[in-house]
Motif scaffolding. Structure first.
Motif, PDB file in Angstrom:
ATOM      1  N   ALA A 238       0.815  -1.224   0.000  1.00 30.61           N
ATOM      2  CA  ALA A 238       0.000   0.000   0.000  1.00 30.61           C
ATOM      3  C   ALA A 238       0.845   1.269   0.000  1.00 30.61           C
ATOM      4  CB  ALA A 238      -0.915   0.004   1.226  1.00 30.61           C
ATOM      5  N   LEU A 239       2.173   1.124  -0.008  1.00 28.30           N
ATOM      6  CA  LEU A 239       3.051   2.283   0.142  1.00 28.30           C
ATOM      7  C   LEU A 239       2.896   3.291  -0.985  1.00 28.30           C
ATOM      8  CD1 LEU A 239       5.435   3.678   1.625  1.00 28.30           C
ATOM      9  CD2 LEU A 239       6.975   2.292   0.225  1.00 28.30           C
ATOM     10  N   GLU A 240       2.996   2.839  -2.209  1.00 31.57           N
ATOM     11  CA  GLU A 240       2.967   3.764  -3.349  1.00 31.57           C
ATOM     12  C   GLU A 240       1.641   4.506  -3.436  1.00 31.57           C
ATOM     13  OE1 GLU A 240       3.574   3.683  -8.243  1.00 31.57           O
ATOM     14  OE2 GLU A 240       3.922   1.875  -7.031  1.00 31.57           O
ATOM     15  N   ALA A 241       0.526   3.777  -3.291  1.00 30.50           N
ATOM     16  CA  ALA A 241      -0.793   4.411  -3.374  1.00 30.50           C
ATOM     17  C   ALA A 241      -1.012   5.392  -2.232  1.00 30.50           C
ATOM     18  CB  ALA A 241      -1.880   3.339  -3.359  1.00 30.50           C
ATOM     19  N   THR A 242      -0.512   5.071  -1.037  1.00 34.34           N
ATOM     20  CA  THR A 242      -0.654   5.973   0.107  1.00 34.34           C
ATOM     21  C   THR A 242       0.107   7.266  -0.123  1.00 34.34           C
ATOM     22  OG1 THR A 242      -0.893   4.106   1.623  1.00 34.34           O
ATOM     23  CG2 THR A 242      -0.265   6.221   2.579  1.00 34.34           C
ATOM     24  N   ALA A 243       1.332   7.152  -0.625  1.00 32.71           N
ATOM     25  CA  ALA A 243       2.135   8.347  -0.908  1.00 32.71           C
ATOM     26  C   ALA A 243       1.431   9.238  -1.926  1.00 32.71           C
ATOM     27  CB  ALA A 243       3.515   7.939  -1.419  1.00 32.71           C
ATOM     28  N   SER A 244       0.847   8.617  -2.947  1.00 30.19           N
ATOM     29  CA  SER A 244       0.138   9.387  -3.978  1.00 30.19           C
ATOM     30  C   SER A 244      -1.102  10.061  -3.400  1.00 30.19           C
ATOM     31  CB  SER A 244      -0.245   8.453  -5.131  1.00 30.19           C
ATOM     32  OG  SER A 244      -0.986   9.142  -6.108  1.00 30.19           O
TER      33      SER A 244
END
Length: 380
Positions: A238-244
């Motif tokens: 979920a890291l990339e989507a959370t950062a976005s």
């Protein structure tokens, strides 16, 4: 009580991920909150196992599991191919343990003692400071090597340079692990009397008052490790989507959020012992965890990455990361060199951490890359 309440986020995160398929940001933050108490239980289980294993084996167990949560998080992010976030997490752990964790402990001890001076083992602090400077040298060397290979006089091709960076990083990683193991022999075996806690602290903080049975302690250790692995897999996904969603860089989440999560148990332990006047233990936790990240966790990640087919080097592309690591060694040495501190020196450590965190908040991976290009242009 606080840690026990956070355990509720373990089932909550699992339901959000596998039950209702919630948005990634919800999964990310519930997994983060679940890992915090699990890391603390892992630390407690290690202490209980150490009671049955003896002081030397107990010390080795603390080395093995002291940063297990952080290592597991980094491995899953490494498997996803995001090596820059892994390196950011390494940097964040180094500066977080030495500046934020130790700073909070010093402030807490200062207020408990009514603003007086807190004393600790200067020989131990000096040893840890010397190893911090070793960290500075070994972590900046690959970056300087990479920069050298880009100069016109050498002009190595990108593929060749990447291969050389990886080979140098593996060599440095092996060296750091050897140095760390020799440090264990030095502090736990040959010179343990020099680094022993003062007599007044000998009966506190080295083992729980009511130890668990060995099977229970081992069960908690293995179960906690498995749950941290599960939560880390959810977190990395979920890291990339959370950062976005948050409008933040993955770099910032790695260097601040993930680093704090992986080391939160150490922060609490350092503050706890500092409030009890056991500054030797607090300093050992703050600086010892920093050394462990730099000389053990980071090298292990380089070797694990090579074995898993996800190679990671120790070249930090952002000059800001290198400056942060150098700043840690300088200010920590300045604060601890005389074997005593005051609460205001703790404030100074925290202030440096906040200043670095603000810089990391505003920097982006693209900005870091452009900064590197500017430095190379100036060098040319």
């Amino acid at each position: 009580m606080f840690m026990k309440a956070l355990l509720a986020f373990i089932p909550i995160s699992l339901v959000l991920k596998y039950g209702v398929h919630a948005p990634p940001m919800w999964i990310f933050f519930t997994a983060v909150l679940a890992i915090v108490p699990l890391a603390d239980w892992l630390r407690k289980a290690t202490e209980h196992v150490a009671v049955h294993a003896g002081p030397t084996i107990g010390g080795l167990l603390n080395v093995t599991f002291g940063n297990m949560a952080e290592l597991i998080i980094a491995i899953f992010i490494l498997i996803s191919g995001n090596t820059q976030v892994v390196k950011a997490q390494i940097t964040g752990s180094i500066i977080g343990n030495a500046l934020l964790g130790l700073g909070l402990a010093i402030v807490a001890a200062g207020f408990v003692k009514g603003g007086g001076r807190q004393k600790f083992n200067a020989a131990n602090a000096g040893q840890l400071s010397a190893m911090l400077f070793l960290t500075v040298i070994t972590l900046t060397l690959p970056a300087i090597f990479d920069y050298t290979e880009q100069l016109p006089a050498f002009a190595a091709e990108a593929g060749t340079r990447a291969n050389l960076d990886e080979r140098l990083s593996i060599g440095v990683a092996i060296l750091l692990i050897v140095v760390y193991l020799l440090n264990l022999v030095y502090t736990l075996v040959t010179h343990k009397d020099v680094f022993a806690a003062p007599e007044g602290e000998a009966g506190h903080g080295h083992g729980p008052e009511n130890p668990w049975s060995l099977p229970v302690a081992l069960g908690v250790l293995l179960g906690g490790t498995a749950l941290i692995a599960l939560e880390s897999e959810m977190l990395s996904g979920a890291l990339e989507a959370t950062a976005s969603t948050l409008g933040l860089s993955e770099f910032f989440l790695g260097i601040i959020v993930l680093a704090i999560v992986g080391n939160f148990a150490e922060y609490l332990a350092a503050v706890y012992f500092a409030r009890k006047g056991q500054m030797d233990l607090a300093v050992n936790i703050g600086l010892g965890a920093t050394i462990q990240v730099a000389l053990l966790t980071a090298p292990l990640l380089v070797i694990i990455g090579a074995l898993l087919g996800h190679p990671m080097n120790l070249v930090f592309s952002s000059p800001l990361e290198l400056i942060a690591i150098i700043a840690v060694a300088l200010i920590v040495t300045s604060v601890t060199k005389d074997g005593e501190t005051t609460w205001f020196e703790g404030v100074l450590l925290i202030a440096v951490y906040i200043a670095l965190a603000l810089a990391f908040y505003f920097v982006t991976p693209r900005g870091a890359e452009e900064a590197g290009l500017i430095l190379r242009a100036l060098g040319a």
